[in-house]
Design a protein around this motif. Structure first.
Motif, PDB file in Angstrom:
ATOM      1  N   THR A  66      55.855  26.705  55.556  1.00  0.00           N
ATOM      2  CA  THR A  66      56.939  25.976  54.903  1.00  0.00           C
ATOM      3  C   THR A  66      56.572  24.571  54.475  1.00  0.00           C
ATOM      4  N   ALA A  67      55.621  23.955  55.162  1.00  0.00           N
ATOM      5  CA  ALA A  67      55.316  22.559  54.849  1.00  0.00           C
ATOM      6  C   ALA A  67      54.260  22.488  53.748  1.00  0.00           C
ATOM      7  N   ARG A  68      54.653  22.847  52.533  1.00  0.00           N
ATOM      8  CA  ARG A  68      53.712  22.775  51.422  1.00  0.00           C
ATOM      9  C   ARG A  68      53.406  21.315  51.131  1.00  0.00           C
ATOM     10  N   GLN A  69      52.147  20.988  51.114  1.00  0.00           N
ATOM     11  CA  GLN A  69      51.739  19.603  50.895  1.00  0.00           C
ATOM     12  C   GLN A  69      51.764  19.279  49.406  1.00  0.00           C
ATOM     13  N   LYS A  70      52.129  18.052  49.097  1.00  0.00           N
ATOM     14  CA  LYS A  70      52.105  17.612  47.704  1.00  0.00           C
ATOM     15  C   LYS A  70      50.668  17.566  47.196  1.00  0.00           C
ATOM     16  N   THR A  71      50.496  18.023  45.991  1.00  0.00           N
ATOM     17  CA  THR A  71      49.194  17.906  45.349  1.00  0.00           C
ATOM     18  C   THR A  71      49.141  16.567  44.617  1.00  0.00           C
ATOM     19  N   PRO A  72      47.953  16.115  44.242  1.00  0.00           N
ATOM     20  CA  PRO A  72      47.873  14.889  43.439  1.00  0.00           C
ATOM     21  C   PRO A  72      48.704  14.970  42.161  1.00  0.00           C
ATOM     22  N   VAL A  73      48.799  16.180  41.591  1.00  0.00           N
ATOM     23  CA  VAL A  73      49.613  16.348  40.380  1.00  0.00           C
ATOM     24  C   VAL A  73      51.086  16.122  40.701  1.00  0.00           C
ATOM     25  N   ASP A  74      51.555  16.673  41.825  1.00  0.00           N
ATOM     26  CA  ASP A  74      52.941  16.442  42.248  1.00  0.00           C
ATOM     27  C   ASP A  74      53.196  14.946  42.421  1.00  0.00           C
ATOM     28  N   ASP A  75      52.286  14.280  43.112  1.00  0.00           N
ATOM     29  CA  ASP A  75      52.435  12.836  43.344  1.00  0.00           C
ATOM     30  C   ASP A  75      52.488  12.062  42.033  1.00  0.00           C
ATOM     31  N   TYR A  76      51.650  12.466  41.095  1.00  0.00           N
ATOM     32  CA  TYR A  76      51.606  11.749  39.825  1.00  0.00           C
ATOM     33  C   TYR A  76      52.923  11.888  39.059  1.00  0.00           C
ATOM     34  N   ILE A  77      53.456  13.127  39.014  1.00  0.00           N
ATOM     35  CA  ILE A  77      54.709  13.356  38.287  1.00  0.00           C
ATOM     36  C   ILE A  77      55.849  12.579  38.937  1.00  0.00           C
ATOM     37  N   ILE A  78      55.913  12.615  40.266  1.00  0.00           N
ATOM     38  CA  ILE A  78      56.967  11.887  40.976  1.00  0.00           C
ATOM     39  C   ILE A  78      56.826  10.388  40.766  1.00  0.00           C
ATOM     40  N   GLN A  79      55.583   9.904  40.756  1.00  0.00           N
ATOM     41  CA  GLN A  79      55.346   8.475  40.527  1.00  0.00           C
ATOM     42  C   GLN A  79      55.851   8.032  39.159  1.00  0.00           C
TER      43      GLN A  79
END
Length: 869
Positions: free
Chosen positions: A570-583
């Motif tokens: 369940t604890a899917r870790q954020k990828t760098p792409v996820d972090d970038y979009i959220i940023q």
């Protein structure tokens, strides 16, 4: 007290068996697999809402398919809380997975005890029902609602049997209680399928009462059963009503489009015939009830089967072909395993056909139910019969995967088998009937054992162990010599699997037959009398044989290796792409993402952090699915083409996935030509790539959360509404079906350049906007339209129209206004009132039954005292 302690011991035994099988679940581990983890992404938004709203579950979710109701994702109604508490007590608070099997055993045990079976025989029946392979396969696959619903079907029928036997009040209570839990299990398809044996049982009861001239008994029992059904339906009024209404708007309902496809594939009010019958059980595959590997078992690599690999060709193995081809060779698109009810159970079932008199109505009810279940499971392989049910039986066309109706046979086969076993043992006391019982046992052994022997010595008698589609595919890709070599090897390896399982079933049948013969031999030598110890020992051995047989088969398809710790799932870790979009865009979920790095329309992982254009759910809104098929799948490749090298801005570098990527200047792109539908859905980001390398692409052309349009295009039907999105710009035009023209009008003032609609606050079930318009106009929202969404402008209610096939639109007056949209369907509150009334009636029935039982026992004690005096 002794009898009570024995029953407690049986319940404890069931709990122990379930716990041993699911040992990892006791440690808090959970099953892996796509279907099991499919809801993990959905739970993120739902759990966040629950945390902020005192545990309340939202009735709408934004994170998949641009938004949809949670009626089938996470149904939750306050009226169900009492029954949820009862359910927890019933399954002793055991962990998930463990209690599914425990409840299945306990439910069938209750049914057999209602039939007055001996305790050990009831335990046997409970085990062979609960350990039928299909139940473990659906648990492994994550079809948990199906497993839960099936667990409550036998005790529901037990209540009906009690009514048949004249215990009207307790029969009413038991039927109502378990029917309520069954419906609350939220798998209508399983409940629907079991109407077949239930209606046949009731019909047999009616005939029996008429023959014996017990009309009063018939009326009382019918009233009790009908009252219980009304209570159960009423207690689930909220869930049933909203499931029914929601189904009309999903893929299970009839499309408003007039399609040009094959007319013979269409149904009047449900799914297409090809979709209904896509998973149809093969006619020869039905022998899996007796021999599990009759078609190879599950669609897993052939290389994983040790028996098959003993016959592998080293040259083919070195090329890796056995890892690319599956063990299963049936005609279904794929399967997680066969429907196996147990070899010894099949022997006893055939024995029952001979030893139960033809005048017994239960025999024919169960035989007919079994035959109907098998014929309907064949689906497209017996299409004339299937067509009749699709065209003439109400609601049948709403359900897919017709092979799953074999659950009825999985119920009727062990039930009739137990009735036959009971008859066999009872007849041992009659010197005249004993020889007949022996002859029938020998005949049953020859029939079932003979079938196993036939497949053991001639596994390819019904054709090579290769599916027609598989053979066609291989022959189209390879030269004749290579194709023949591969197909021959596959057939030989699979034939070895079939042979091994056929011998296995034969041995189990012979062991079971020997135990029954020993009982016969003991009864013969003791003039019909068999000691309790001997009878119990034989019963225990039969239980052990059946449990060992079915346990070992189930471990092929659901075993400890399939469990993982919760955090790993369940604890899917954020990828760098996820972090970038959220940023860059924030994590408020006020925009959508098209994740092309996964199977977008069959995946919920994107929903961990974003609102997704796609998702995974078997009951998505039909209009949205049609939008996907007609527009979105066409637009995605065009959208990617927007990000051409010549538009790269090398001065504005973005970093994601551990690599550097340039930003893109889309100012020269006409978004209304390239991807207007994706833009109107506020698709601000595309993720391109695969598991190894993902690239975030920002779509600066997305329309945003809402906008004012310049024109209204009124159309006459769904076809025109969907086609119009090819012809006009959704940014400037609202396509409105004529039924909504009275809500927003048939024309509007063109929007001023200063006009805007801005999202100011949002939860799963509410959204607030600031709308500013110089002249007033029609605002379109990038949110999915569905009945139940209500809107207010400055606190005053306004009607919501459907625009652009799937979106919401309202008419906004000139000036600055606060627009609020809320999803709180009035029908929920109405159906909840019905549910609470039925809950009160059920509790009253329980209290009355308890009082009458106390009164009966009290009167009995007084009578005994008086007699003693």
């Amino acid at each position: 007290m002794k009898a009570l302690l024995m029953e407690v011991a049986v319940v404890a035994c069931f709990a122990a068996i379930a716990c041993v099988y699911f040992t990892p679940a006791l440690k808090g581990w959970r099953l892996t697999g796509e279907d099991n983890s499919a809801n993990d992404g959905l739970r993120v938004e739902i759990n966040e809402y629950r945390e902020k709203n005192g545990g309340e579950t939202p009735r709408w979710i934004n994170s998949i398919f641009s938004g949809m109701p949670t009626y089938q994702i996470a149904p939750s109604y306050d009226s169900q809380k009492t029954m949820t508490a009862v359910e927890k007590v019933y399954h002793l608070g055991l962990p998930d997975y463990v209690w599914y099997v425990f409840a299945s055993m306990l439910g069938f045990y209750i049914l057999l005890r209602a039939f007055d079976f001996r305790r050990w025989m009831s335990v046997l029946g409970a085990i062979v029902w609960a350990f039928s392979s299909y139940f473990f396969i659906i648990i492994a696959a994550g079809h948990l609602w199906k497993a839960i619903t099936l667990a409550y079907i036998p005790p529901t029928i037990a209540g009906v049997v009690m009514c048949f036997k004249g215990r009207y009040l307790w029969g009413f209570v038991v039927t109502a209680l378990f029917a309520t839990l069954q419906i609350n299990g939220n798998h209508v398809q399983m409940t629907y399928y079991f109407l077949i044996p239930e209606l046949l049982m009731f019909g047999a009861f009616v005939i029996q009462c008429i023959r014996k001239k017990k009309v009063a008994h018939l009326v009382k029992a019918t009233v009790a059963i009908a009252a219980a059904a009304v209570i159960a339906v009423g207690l689930n009024a909220s869930n049933l009503y909203h499931t029914y209404k929601y189904a009309e708007d999903t893929m299970r309902g009839k499309s408003e489009l007039v399609k040009e496809g094959k007319q013979e594939d269409q149904t009047d009010s449900g799914l297409e015939r090809s979709y209904i019958t896509q998973w149809s059980y093969g006619i020869s595959e039905t022998w899996s009830l007796l021999i599990p590997n009759i078609k190879g078992g599950a669609s897993v690599p052939l290389a994983l089967n040790a028996t098959a690999m003993k016959h592998a060709d080293p040259q083919i193995n070195s090329a890796g072909y056995y890892n690319m081809v599956g063990q299963y060779w049936g005609e279904q698109p794929g399967t997680s395993g066969p429907v196996y009810v147990g070899a010894l159970v099949c022997l006893i079932f055939v024995l029952a056909l001979f030893v139960i008199p033809n005048r017994n109505p239960w025999k024919w009810v169960l035989i007919v139910s079994t035959i109907l279940s098998i014929l309907l499971a064949w689906g497209k392989n017996f299409m004339g019969f299937t067509d009749f049910f699709i065209d003439h039986v109400p609601l049948y066309s709403k359900f897919r995967t017709v092979s799953s109706i074999l659950v009825v046979a999985e119920f009727t086969i062990p039930l009739l088998a137990m009735m036959g076993l009971k008859r066999f043992f009872e007849n041992m006391g009659d010197a005249q009937l004993r020889p007949q019982m022996l002859q029938k046992l020998m005949l049953s052994t020859v029939i079932t054992g003979g079938i196993c022997l036939f497949f053991a010595v001639a596994p390819t008698a019904m054709g090579d162990c290769v599916s027609s589609m598989e053979a066609q595919s291989i022959r189209s890709q390879l030269d004749p010599q290579s194709a023949n070599m591969l197909l021959s090897s596959f057939s030989e390896m699979r034939a070895a699997m079939l042979t091994s399982d056929a011998w296995r079933s034969l041995v189990i049948i012979l062991i079971g037959a020997a135990l029954l013969y020993f009982y016969y031999f003991t009864a013969k030598n003791n003039k019909g009398k068999v000691s309790w110890k001997t009878s119990s020992a034989i019963g225990a051995l039969i239980i052990m044989v059946c449990l060992g047989d079915m346990w070992s088969i189930n471990k092929r398809y659901m075993n400890d290796s399939m469990f993982k710790m919760p955090a790993e799932q369940t604890a899917r870790q954020k990828t760098p792409v996820d972090d970038y979009i959220i940023q860059k865009s924030g994590d408020k979920r006020d925009y959508r993402v098209f994740n092309g790095a996964v199977n977008t329309f069959n995946d919920n992982t994107t929903s961990f952090f974003f609102n997704s254009i796609g998702g995974y759910h078997p009951a998505k809104l039909r209009r949205y699915q049609e939008l996907i098929e007609t527009h979105i799948v066409e637009e995605y490749p065009k959208a990617l083409a927007m990000f051409a090298p010549e538009r790269a801005d090398t001065a504005a570098i973005q970093q994601a996935g551990g690599q550097m990527f340039p930003a893109y200047d889309l100012s020269s792109v006409d978004g209304d030509t390239v991807c207007p539908v994706l833009n109107m859905l506020n698709t601000r980001w595309f993720i391109y790539g695969d598991d190894q390398r993902q690239i975030p692409l920002e779509n600066t052309l997305a329309y945003g959360n809402a906008w004012f349009v310049d024109n209204i295009k009124v159309v006459d039907n769904a076809n025109q509404e969907l086609d119009a999105l090819h012809q006009v710009s959704p940014r400037h035009n609202a396509v409105i079906d004529k039924q909504f023209a009275q809500v927003v009008g048939d024309k509007c003032e063109p929007a001023d350049s200063a006009d805007y609609v801005k999202l100011t606050a949002q939860t799963s079930t509410t959204a607030e906007y600031e709308a500013v318009s110089k002249k007033g106009g029609v605002a379109v929202f990038s949110e999915i339209y569905y009945p139940g969404w209500e809107a207010t402008i400055d606190g005053q209610p306004v009607e919501v129209a459907r625009a652009n096939y799937v979106l919401r639109a309202i008419k906004v007056p000139a000036g600055k206004h606060k627009v609020t949209m809320t999803f709180d369907p009035p029908t929920v509150h109405k159906t909840e009132k019905v549910a609470y009334v039925c809950l009160a009636l059920l509790l009253l029935g329980v209290a009355l039954a308890a009082f009458m039982e106390w009164k009966r026992k009290n009167n009995k004690e007084k009578t005994l005292v008086a007699d003693a005096a």
